[in-house]
Design a protein around this motif. Structure first.
Motif, PDB file in Angstrom:
ATOM      1  N   ASP A   1       0.723   1.616  -8.877  1.00 12.58           N
ATOM      2  CA  ASP A   1       0.225   2.237  -7.656  1.00 12.58           C
ATOM      3  C   ASP A   1       1.327   3.067  -7.020  1.00 12.58           C
ATOM      4  O   ASP A   1       2.444   3.161  -7.541  1.00 12.58           O
ATOM      5  N   ILE A   2       0.981   3.671  -5.886  1.00 13.97           N
ATOM      6  CA  ILE A   2       1.861   4.616  -5.210  1.00 13.97           C
ATOM      7  C   ILE A   2       2.397   3.980  -3.939  1.00 13.97           C
ATOM      8  O   ILE A   2       1.625   3.440  -3.130  1.00 13.97           O
ATOM      9  N   ILE A   3       3.707   4.010  -3.750  1.00 17.27           N
ATOM     10  CA  ILE A   3       4.323   3.576  -2.495  1.00 17.27           C
ATOM     11  C   ILE A   3       5.282   4.680  -2.051  1.00 17.27           C
ATOM     12  O   ILE A   3       6.398   4.788  -2.545  1.00 17.27           O
ATOM     13  N   GLY A   4       4.812   5.490  -1.140  1.00 17.90           N
ATOM     14  CA  GLY A   4       5.624   6.603  -0.673  1.00 17.90           C
ATOM     15  C   GLY A   4       5.881   7.604  -1.776  1.00 17.90           C
ATOM     16  O   GLY A   4       4.969   8.051  -2.454  1.00 17.90           O
ATOM     17  N   ARG A   5       7.154   7.937  -2.003  1.00 14.70           N
ATOM     18  CA  ARG A   5       7.513   8.900  -3.041  1.00 14.70           C
ATOM     19  C   ARG A   5       7.761   8.231  -4.383  1.00 14.70           C
ATOM     20  O   ARG A   5       8.137   8.884  -5.356  1.00 14.70           O
ATOM     21  N   ASP A   6       7.567   6.916  -4.443  1.00 17.24           N
ATOM     22  CA  ASP A   6       7.827   6.148  -5.651  1.00 17.24           C
ATOM     23  C   ASP A   6       6.534   5.566  -6.210  1.00 17.24           C
ATOM     24  O   ASP A   6       5.464   5.668  -5.618  1.00 17.24           O
ATOM     25  N   ALA A   7       6.675   4.918  -7.364  1.00 18.52           N
ATOM     26  CA  ALA A   7       5.590   4.139  -7.955  1.00 18.52           C
ATOM     27  C   ALA A   7       5.983   2.674  -7.941  1.00 18.52           C
ATOM     28  O   ALA A   7       7.166   2.329  -7.858  1.00 18.52           O
TER      29      ALA A   7
ATOM     30  N   ARG B   1      -9.162  -5.079  -9.401  1.00 21.35           N
ATOM     31  CA  ARG B   1      -9.681  -3.796  -8.930  1.00 21.35           C
ATOM     32  C   ARG B   1      -8.612  -2.999  -8.200  1.00 21.35           C
ATOM     33  O   ARG B   1      -7.751  -3.556  -7.513  1.00 21.35           O
ATOM     34  N   SER B   2      -8.683  -1.670  -8.319  1.00 22.55           N
ATOM     35  CA  SER B   2      -7.670  -0.823  -7.695  1.00 22.55           C
ATOM     36  C   SER B   2      -7.659  -0.973  -6.182  1.00 22.55           C
ATOM     37  O   SER B   2      -6.610  -0.858  -5.546  1.00 22.55           O
ATOM     38  N   GLN B   3      -8.808  -1.247  -5.563  1.00 26.63           N
ATOM     39  CA  GLN B   3      -8.862  -1.351  -4.107  1.00 26.63           C
ATOM     40  C   GLN B   3      -8.208  -2.620  -3.574  1.00 26.63           C
ATOM     41  O   GLN B   3      -8.019  -2.758  -2.366  1.00 26.63           O
ATOM     42  N   ALA B   4      -7.856  -3.552  -4.457  1.00 23.81           N
ATOM     43  CA  ALA B   4      -7.237  -4.787  -3.984  1.00 23.81           C
ATOM     44  C   ALA B   4      -5.823  -4.561  -3.453  1.00 23.81           C
ATOM     45  O   ALA B   4      -5.320  -5.352  -2.657  1.00 23.81           O
ATOM     46  N   PHE B   5      -5.174  -3.496  -3.906  1.00 20.01           N
ATOM     47  CA  PHE B   5      -3.822  -3.167  -3.444  1.00 20.01           C
ATOM     48  C   PHE B   5      -3.915  -2.145  -2.307  1.00 20.01           C
ATOM     49  O   PHE B   5      -4.770  -1.255  -2.326  1.00 20.01           O
ATOM     50  N   PHE B   6      -3.022  -2.299  -1.318  1.00 20.15           N
ATOM     51  CA  PHE B   6      -2.942  -1.265  -0.285  1.00 20.15           C
ATOM     52  C   PHE B   6      -1.512  -1.200   0.245  1.00 20.15           C
ATOM     53  O   PHE B   6      -0.879  -2.235   0.473  1.00 20.15           O
ATOM     54  N   TYR B   7      -1.024   0.038   0.422  1.00 16.76           N
ATOM     55  CA  TYR B   7       0.307   0.254   1.005  1.00 16.76           C
ATOM     56  C   TYR B   7       0.159   1.140   2.230  1.00 16.76           C
ATOM     57  O   TYR B   7      -0.437   2.221   2.161  1.00 16.76           O
ATOM     58  N   ARG B   8       0.713   0.676   3.363  1.00 21.09           N
ATOM     59  CA  ARG B   8       0.681   1.448   4.604  1.00 21.09           C
ATOM     60  C   ARG B   8       2.104   1.806   5.010  1.00 21.09           C
ATOM     61  O   ARG B   8       2.894   0.944   5.397  1.00 21.09           O
TER      62      ARG B   8
ATOM     63  N   ASN C   1       9.523   3.263   4.029  1.00 25.89           N
ATOM     64  CA  ASN C   1       9.389   2.048   4.829  1.00 25.89           C
ATOM     65  C   ASN C   1       7.910   1.798   5.099  1.00 25.89           C
ATOM     66  O   ASN C   1       7.169   2.725   5.450  1.00 25.89           O
ATOM     67  N   GLY C   2       7.493   0.549   4.933  1.00 21.94           N
ATOM     68  CA  GLY C   2       6.086   0.250   5.155  1.00 21.94           C
ATOM     69  C   GLY C   2       5.760  -1.180   4.777  1.00 21.94           C
ATOM     70  O   GLY C   2       6.643  -2.034   4.628  1.00 21.94           O
ATOM     71  N   LEU C   3       4.467  -1.460   4.615  1.00 26.49           N
ATOM     72  CA  LEU C   3       3.979  -2.804   4.337  1.00 26.49           C
ATOM     73  C   LEU C   3       2.900  -2.708   3.272  1.00 26.49           C
ATOM     74  O   LEU C   3       2.021  -1.849   3.339  1.00 26.49           O
ATOM     75  N   LEU C   4       2.955  -3.594   2.275  1.00 23.43           N
ATOM     76  CA  LEU C   4       1.911  -3.622   1.251  1.00 23.43           C
ATOM     77  C   LEU C   4       1.267  -4.993   1.218  1.00 23.43           C
ATOM     78  O   LEU C   4       1.869  -6.004   1.607  1.00 23.43           O
ATOM     79  N   GLY C   5       0.010  -5.016   0.742  1.00 23.84           N
ATOM     80  CA  GLY C   5      -0.718  -6.270   0.613  1.00 23.84           C
ATOM     81  C   GLY C   5      -1.403  -6.361  -0.734  1.00 23.84           C
ATOM     82  O   GLY C   5      -1.824  -5.346  -1.305  1.00 23.84           O
TER      83      GLY C   5
ATOM     84  N   TYR D   1     -16.756  -7.320  -8.283  1.00 24.55           N
ATOM     85  CA  TYR D   1     -15.772  -6.391  -7.724  1.00 24.55           C
ATOM     86  C   TYR D   1     -14.713  -7.122  -6.914  1.00 24.55           C
ATOM     87  O   TYR D   1     -13.944  -6.510  -6.195  1.00 24.55           O
ATOM     88  N   GLY D   2     -14.661  -8.452  -7.039  1.00 23.94           N
ATOM     89  CA  GLY D   2     -13.697  -9.231  -6.294  1.00 23.94           C
ATOM     90  C   GLY D   2     -14.185  -9.549  -4.898  1.00 23.94           C
ATOM     91  O   GLY D   2     -15.260  -9.137  -4.469  1.00 23.94           O
ATOM     92  N   ASN D   3     -13.382 -10.324  -4.156  1.00 26.87           N
ATOM     93  CA  ASN D   3     -13.786 -10.679  -2.787  1.00 26.87           C
ATOM     94  C   ASN D   3     -12.602 -10.770  -1.829  1.00 26.87           C
ATOM     95  O   ASN D   3     -12.738 -11.282  -0.731  1.00 26.87           O
ATOM     96  N   ALA D   4     -11.436 -10.277  -2.254  1.00 25.03           N
ATOM     97  CA  ALA D   4     -10.244 -10.371  -1.407  1.00 25.03           C
ATOM     98  C   ALA D   4      -9.600  -9.000  -1.267  1.00 25.03           C
ATOM     99  O   ALA D   4      -9.456  -8.280  -2.255  1.00 25.03           O
ATOM    100  N   ARG D   5      -9.220  -8.642  -0.047  1.00 29.43           N
ATOM    101  CA  ARG D   5      -8.597  -7.344   0.217  1.00 29.43           C
ATOM    102  C   ARG D   5      -7.611  -7.449   1.382  1.00 29.43           C
ATOM    103  O   ARG D   5      -7.893  -8.092   2.393  1.00 29.43           O
ATOM    104  N   PRO D   6      -6.447  -6.788   1.277  1.00 27.97           N
ATOM    105  CA  PRO D   6      -5.627  -6.554   2.476  1.00 27.97           C
ATOM    106  C   PRO D   6      -6.232  -5.371   3.235  1.00 27.97           C
ATOM    107  O   PRO D   6      -6.686  -4.403   2.620  1.00 27.97           O
ATOM    108  N   ILE D   7      -6.238  -5.457   4.545  1.00 22.07           N
ATOM    109  CA  ILE D   7      -6.850  -4.406   5.367  1.00 22.07           C
ATOM    110  C   ILE D   7      -5.875  -4.022   6.464  1.00 22.07           C
ATOM    111  O   ILE D   7      -5.391  -4.892   7.215  1.00 22.07           O
ATOM    112  N   PHE D   8      -5.599  -2.735   6.567  1.00 19.35           N
ATOM    113  CA  PHE D   8      -4.763  -2.202   7.638  1.00 19.35           C
ATOM    114  C   PHE D   8      -5.631  -1.303   8.500  1.00 19.35           C
ATOM    115  O   PHE D   8      -6.037  -0.221   8.075  1.00 19.35           O
TER     116      PHE D   8
END
Length: 656
Positions: free
Chosen positions: A486-492, A531-538, A548-552, A610-617
């Motif tokens: 996945d993508i986190i800022g300018r990095d992977a 699933r791809s939606q299970a990851f999230f980076y803010r 700088n940020g937070l991922l779940g 499709y799973g049942n768990a997600r981090p939400i920002f």
């Protein structure tokens, strides 16, 4: 055996439709966007094409799952008599801008900015909306609170939903849309619900789009661009079928009387496209009509139109900002793979003949700035793409296709070998891939590799980093499997499990010389969602670099990874990691407390495919969705602590 497993077994055993002919037998066929792509100019010509199949190639229609004995006879009779109506095809609905859907905001991962993907959780104003096990739930988040607001069946009232899977949910303005597949009615089911400012849900209507099961273990069938719903659906073909059976059609379901209306065509023969080389080949077999439908959700009655391309069972599709790409291949190298480019606005599709097969939707990236389509393809054989579970059976020879978009418009025919770049092969199972900034990253799993003498050896996992602009491939050894990029800022970031059952996050710094920048390990931990939606980076609000940020990410602790199940997220947690100056460290977890023995009286779509768990920002707030629990957390310094939680399981809130 569930219908999803039943379908993939039957679909892989039967060869559906033999469409054989020579272009001379279809004199009225017309060119569309160059000499290489053709459509049918009338129903008679399409029928003539379908009738070329010899009798020995006739195959039987796939058997439907057993009907529920409680279903009324009138419902079955209505389905049997629902004949398509020729040819009242409405013009394609205008693609509505995202600005026309101001209430929707992005709270989960998506591949393409501005193109929302069907998922299990969305936001409407001050309410989160959750799709789970055949029901819709709303949870109020306003005023610093967290409380269950409403729940409703995700299917028509007075129905039991037992023959359907309700997979994907989207929100357009004040409308919630649930997309599922109904085995009893052999089609993609689209249910619309109104939602008000208090989070109250009201059933509106239901439509059935004629199709076979669209399910993929990686991809999503539906997208939303503004108020335009885009749906991919396959339709298996067979010899002896009427020309109208190869065309997408839409039927309204009368919920009050539990009757399905007549199917009305949403495409004409001129909307079915095929390569002339395929028509001319005496042994050509088109197994599937791949349809891309777009529907105007703002219309009082659902208004849809479709474009169809013919091909094999193997397929991958990718939705860009205003275009859908469908890559399809036929039988065991007998049919050349085709790459179709289908505009979502006005204009005919175009085609390029290609080779190999993408792994999934993440194998594509359209760069409109430099006029290129980048695609990672594997091998030259009949790989399955992202159909059903086929994307997980990937590996072997890899190549990067850099295809100028102008090739589609010019009708140049083939993507010649000079457009492909040979890449290091992968081994193992479940290749992961992702385009990040100006790079392609991919990795296989640990497995056996063989030299020219056939002598095998164990090879560790390697992450291959490919600069799109040219230059050498950098291969990195992270010391763990790779379950996602996945993508986190300018990095992977590459995430996977090592030999000691630790979950490892490896930051890949992208620049002149890509490298492993930082690794963060969680002992005795596994990912619980694929699933791809299970990851999230803010990223932090004031950080334009994303350093700088937070991922779940949903996790399970102390659980054998082989024991993971679609519902396993209920016994896990959401892991949060803090990123400071590009370095990851533990921020904490928000864990589930749910009693898994509680009966939720599920009677439809009772497996969380499709799973049942997600981090939400949501704004500056942080949530963890785990099954029927929604937990809110707050960052205190560098650690996350629980603020409040709610259990919105059926029976705990007032339902309708």
């Amino acid at each position: 055996m569930t219908p999803r497993y039943w379908f993939v077994m039957i679909g892989q055993l039967v060869a559906a439709a033999l469409l054989v002919g020579v272009w001379a037998f279809i004199p009225g066929a017309s060119a569309a966007s160059g000499p290489q792509l053709r459509s049918f100019s009338s129903a008679a010509e399409l029928q003539a094409f379908l009738d070329r199949a010899p009798p020995e190639n006739l195959v039987t229609e796939e058997a439907a799952p057993a009907a529920d004995a409680a279903a009324p006879a009138a419902d079955a009779a209505a389905d049997a008599s629902a004949a398509p109506i020729l040819y009242d095809v409405a013009p394609a609905p205008e693609l509505r801008a995202a600005a026309e859907s101001p209430r929707a905001s992005q709270i989960t991962n998506v591949q393409t900015a501005g193109v929302d993907e069907g998922g299990i959780v969305k936001v409407h104003g001050r309410h989160l909306v959750v799709l789970r096990r055949g029901r819709l739930f709303t949870v109020a988040t306003g005023g610093g609170s967290l409380r269950a607001a409403d729940q409703i069946d995700a299917f028509p009232p007075s129905g039991d939903g037992s023959e359907a899977w309700y997979d994907e949910m989207l929100i357009a303005g004040d409308m919630v849309v649930v997309v599922g597949f109904n085995y009893g009615r052999s089609g993609t089911e689209i249910n619309r619900f109104a939602i008000d400012d208090d989070g109250q849900l009201t059933y509106r209507d239901t439509y059935i789009l004629r199709s076979n099961d669209y399910y993929s273990s990686e991809n999503y069938a539906s997208r939303l661009i503004g108020t335009t719903l885009v749906v991919y659906s396959p339709l298996m073909l067979r010899s002896g079928r009427s020309s109208t059976d190869a065309l997408p059609a839409l039927a309204h379901y009368d919920a009050a009387n539990r009757r399905l209306g007549a199917f009305e065509l949403i495409a004409s023969p001129s909307d079915i496209f095929v390569a002339p080389d395929d028509i001319a080949a005496p042994d050509y077999v088109a197994e599937v009509a791949h349809s891309v439908s777009r529907c105007d959700l703002s219309a009082d009655e659902l208004d849809c139109s479709s474009v169809v391309v013919l091909g094999g069972w193997s397929r991958s599709f990718y939705v860009a900002a205003d275009t859908v790409y469908v890559w399809t291949q036929g039988r065991d190298d007998k049919d050349s793979p085709r790459l179709y480019r289908i505009p979502l606005a006005d204009g005919a599709p175009s085609l390029v003949t290609v080779s190999g097969m993408p792994i999934d939707q993440f194998s594509f990236r359209e760069d409109s700035a430099d006029g290129m389509l980048n695609v990672l393809v594997q091998g030259d054989g009949n790989a399955g793409g992202d159909a059903m579970w086929d994307s997980e059976e990937s590996g072997g020879k890899m190549r990067l296709l850099r295809l100028p978009l102008s090739r589609f418009a010019s009708g140049s025919g083939d993507a010649e070998s000079a457009l492909y770049r040979d890449l290091p092969a992968t081994h193992g199972y479940g290749v992961q891939n992702r385009f990040v900034a100006g790079y392609l990253l991919y990795a296989g799993q640990e497995g056996a590799a063989f030299d020219d003498r056939g002598i095998g050896r164990r090879e560790p996992v390697q992450i291959h980093v490919v600069p799109l602009a040219g230059g050498g491939v950098v291969s990195l050894r992270p010391g763990h499997d790779v379950g996602r990029f996945d993508i986190i800022g300018r990095d992977a970031v590459a995430i996977g499990t090592d030999a000691h059952d630790a979950l490892v996050f490896s930051t890949v710094a992208l620049g002149a010389r890509p490298s492993l920048f930082n690794q963060f390990r969680m002992p005795s931990t596994n990912e619980s969602e694929s699933r791809s939606q299970a990851f999230f980076y803010r990223p932090d609000p004031d950080d334009v670099t994303g350093d700088n940020g937070l991922l779940g990410l949903p996790i399970m602790k102390g659980v054998d990874r082989d024991a993971m199940a679609p519902n396993a997220g209920e016994r896990g947690a959401i892991l949060f990691a803090r990123r400071a100056n590009r370095t990851l460290s533990l921020a904490g977890e928000l864990a589930s407390r749910a009693d898994r023995s509680v009966d939720d009286d599920c009677h439809a779509s009772c497996t969380d495919w499709y799973g049942n768990a997600r981090p939400i920002f949501l704004g500056n707030r942080i949530f963890a969705l785990m099954g029927y629990e929604l937990v809110e957390g707050r960052m205190a310094g560098e650690r996350i602590t629980e603020v409040r939680r709610v259990n919105f399981a059926p029976g705990l809130t007032q339902g309708r």
